[in-house]
Write a protein that holds these residues in place. Structure first.
Motif, mmCIF file in Angstrom:
data_model
loop_
_atom_site.group_PDB
_atom_site.id
_atom_site.type_symbol
_atom_site.label_atom_id
_atom_site.label_comp_id
_atom_site.label_asym_id
_atom_site.label_seq_id
_atom_site.Cartn_x
_atom_site.Cartn_y
_atom_site.Cartn_z
ATOM 1 N N VAL A 59 -18.322 -81.954 57.797
ATOM 2 C CA VAL A 59 -18.039 -80.556 58.161
ATOM 3 C C VAL A 59 -19.101 -79.628 57.568
ATOM 4 O O VAL A 59 -19.618 -78.724 58.237
ATOM 5 C CB VAL A 59 -16.630 -80.167 57.673
ATOM 6 N N GLU A 60 -19.404 -79.876 56.273
ATOM 7 C CA GLU A 60 -20.415 -79.031 55.633
ATOM 8 C C GLU A 60 -21.775 -79.198 56.304
ATOM 9 O O GLU A 60 -22.552 -78.248 56.425
ATOM 10 C CB GLU A 60 -20.519 -79.372 54.146
ATOM 11 N N LYS A 61 -22.061 -80.464 56.726
ATOM 12 C CA LYS A 61 -23.327 -80.721 57.408
ATOM 13 C C LYS A 61 -23.412 -79.923 58.703
ATOM 14 O O LYS A 61 -24.449 -79.320 59.030
ATOM 15 C CB LYS A 61 -23.464 -82.206 57.690
ATOM 16 N N LYS A 62 -22.289 -79.938 59.449
ATOM 17 C CA LYS A 62 -22.289 -79.165 60.688
ATOM 18 C C LYS A 62 -22.504 -77.681 60.398
ATOM 19 O O LYS A 62 -23.252 -77.001 61.106
ATOM 20 C CB LYS A 62 -20.962 -79.379 61.424
ATOM 21 N N ASP A 63 -21.792 -77.219 59.321
ATOM 22 C CA ASP A 63 -21.943 -75.802 58.973
ATOM 23 C C ASP A 63 -23.378 -75.497 58.542
ATOM 24 O O ASP A 63 -23.969 -74.490 58.966
ATOM 25 C CB ASP A 63 -20.967 -75.459 57.846
ATOM 26 N N LEU A 64 -23.942 -76.376 57.697
ATOM 27 C CA LEU A 64 -25.319 -76.172 57.251
ATOM 28 C C LEU A 64 -26.297 -76.262 58.411
ATOM 29 O O LEU A 64 -27.291 -75.535 58.469
ATOM 30 C CB LEU A 64 -25.684 -77.206 56.172
ATOM 31 N N THR A 65 -26.013 -77.180 59.337
ATOM 32 C CA THR A 65 -26.888 -77.320 60.498
ATOM 33 C C THR A 65 -26.888 -76.032 61.332
ATOM 34 O O THR A 65 -27.941 -75.564 61.798
ATOM 35 C CB THR A 65 -26.433 -78.505 61.366
ATOM 36 N N ALA A 66 -25.671 -75.481 61.485
ATOM 37 C CA ALA A 66 -25.575 -74.235 62.260
ATOM 38 C C ALA A 66 -26.316 -73.095 61.556
ATOM 39 O O ALA A 66 -27.060 -72.323 62.186
ATOM 40 C CB ALA A 66 -24.104 -73.878 62.469
ATOM 41 N N ARG A 67 -26.102 -73.011 60.213
ATOM 42 C CA ARG A 67 -26.790 -71.947 59.462
ATOM 43 C C ARG A 67 -28.306 -72.158 59.490
ATOM 44 O O ARG A 67 -29.086 -71.195 59.617
ATOM 45 C CB ARG A 67 -26.302 -71.936 58.014
#
Length: 482
Positions: A59-67
């Motif tokens: 989840v954090e990876k997806k969030d970091l990827t989006a950011r």
């Protein structure tokens, strides 16, 4: 039998040993299995935890990827620093190249501008005086007649040069259509054309020369010679340097002649003023003598009548005689002073006056008058030519008034208001400085630093009063308007 028993016993023992070994192995394997089971349980718990952490990381990876995608989109132009640095360096080089081109273009155009300014200054009087500077005299003739004679001689020399064909010369003998005579005719015509063009320019410069364009007219003559010589370069025709010098000499002589005429006119005006002052001194002397004679007659008559009168009326005549004697003494003193001033051409009064309303603070006039009453001269200066009357700070009598005036002028020469016309005797100096100079040069002379400026101060008061009245009217009108 015993053998069977021994066999059975050995078999039993062997079985028992095998059983014991099996049991031992079983229990050993059972402990190992329990340890493995415990380990598996522990690993299962760890796996669940790892799975949970993995989900969180995902989840954090997806969030970091989006950011990261947002940041990349925002800072896309500067992500490639090397590329950006190279681009900036290229822009700097381009700017530097443009700056170098602009500097070179500016330097080139500045030269053209300066040249054009000098050429324009030759024909524009306003620019001429600022660009060309102040004219320095070339001659020291004592009067205008000497200048006129020198101008006439210079023109005679010019005419001889034209007659002798040395004013404009040709360094090559030309032939036209194979004929030397035709070539000479062509050359003579070009020389006459060049001479006429140059003379016209010189005549225009000499005719238009004034105090503020003398140097410009000099440049105009030189420029005309250069342009004509440039146009005639292919014909090998040139204006003689001696002829140019004569034209410049005529220009200088004409300018200085006109300035000398103006100076002589001012000198004549000053001499006429001095003559008027001297004539007024003579009239003052005659008036004082006449007044003295009248008092003498009145006193003689009073004394004659007093001799034949006695009693109370005699006291009245005695008082009248004393008054007449006092008036006669004053009249006699005026006669002596008027006679002394009329006889001594260098005696007179040096006056120091100021006019705050007309010229501002710290401006004084230091002048000389030979009038019997110097206040007349001060009142004359404060006539309709200035808006306010003068304040008098000192009136100093001197047997050598011009010398005293000259000494005071020298004290303040550096702050003379008009450095060109010395008849304008105004100086930018404080009253304290003028008083100090007077005390050095004429220690006994009284000096008054008070600046009354009555008309000026009353004018300021009236204007202030008018402004206050206008403000009052406006302030009272505002509520009604509201």
């Amino acid at each position: 039998m015993e053998t069977d028993q021994i066999l059975i016993a050995s078999t039993f023992i062997t079985f028992t040993l095998l059983l014991l070994v099996f049991i031992y192995k079983y229990f050993r394997e059972s402990g190992r299995h329990r340890a493995v089971a415990l380990e598996l349980v522990n690993k299962s718990e760890l796996a669940e935890k790892a799975l949970t952490i993995g989900r969180q990381l995902l989840v954090e990876k997806k969030d970091l990827t989006a950011r990261l995608t947002t940041i990349e989109a925002r800072f896309q132009p500067v992500l490639d620093l090397d590329k950006e640095a190279a681009s900036l360096q290229a822009q700097v080089k381009a700017f530097q190249s443009n700056i170098d081109e602009l500097k070179a273009s500016y330097a080139e155009k500045k030269l053209v501008y300066d040249r054009l300014i000098k050429e324009v200054a030759i024909f524009d009087e306003k620019i001429a005086f600022a660009e060309m500077g102040v004219y320095e005299p070339h001659f020291e003739f004592s009067d205008s007649e000497e200048y006129k004679t020198a101008i006439a001689l210079t023109r005679d020399v010019q005419k001889r040069m034209v007659t002798d064909k040395t004013a404009v010369i040709c360094t090559t003998q030309w032939t036209l259509e194979g004929s030397v005579a035709k070539g000479q005719t062509m050359t003579n015509r070009n020389i006459r054309l060049s001479l006429r063009a140059f003379n016209n320019e010189c005549d225009a410069a000499i005719a238009n020369i004034r105090w503020n364009n003398a140097n410009a007219m000099e440049k105009r003559i030189i420029n005309a010679q250069e342009q004509i010589d440039k146009l005639n370069a292919s014909n090998r025709i040139f204006i003689s340097p001696d002829y140019i010098k004569l034209k410049l000499k005529e220009l200088y002589l004409t300018h200085e002649y006109r300035e000398k005429v103006k100076a002589e006119r001012d000198e004549r005006a000053e001499a006429a003023r001095l003559l008027r002052d001297e004539q007024k001194l003579i009239r003052d002397l005659e008036k004082a003598q006449e007044e003295e004679g009248r008092y003498q007659r009145l006193l003689a008559k009073a004394q004659a009548e007093a001799d034949s009168i006695a009693g109370p009326r005699l006291d009245a005549f005695t008082d009248q005689i004393k008054i007449l004697e006092r008036d006669l003494a004053a009249a006699h003193a005026r006669v002596e002073r008027a006679q002394a001033m009329a006889e001594k051409t260098r005696s007179g009064y040096v006056y120091i006056i100021s006019n705050v309303g007309s010229f501002g603070d710290d401006v004084v006039k230091i002048g000389l008058t030979r009038r019997l009453d110097p206040a007349d001269r001060v009142r004359e200066l404060g006539d309709a030519s200035v808006p306010f009357i003068f304040d008098t700070h000192a009136i100093i009598y001197s047997d050598d008034a011009p010398a005293l005036e000259y000494a005071l002028h020298n004290e303040f020469e550096a702050v003379r208001v008009n450095a060109q016309n010395y008849r304008k005797e105004f100086f930018r100096a404080s009253l304290e400085e003028v008083e100090a100079a007077v005390k050095r040069l004429a220690p006994d002379a009284p000096f008054f630093k008070d600046v009354e400026a009555q008309d000026y101060r009353e004018t300021l008061a009236r204007r202030h009063q008018a402004l206050m009245a206008a403000d009052t009217i406006q302030s009272t009108a505002l509520p009604d308007q509201i």
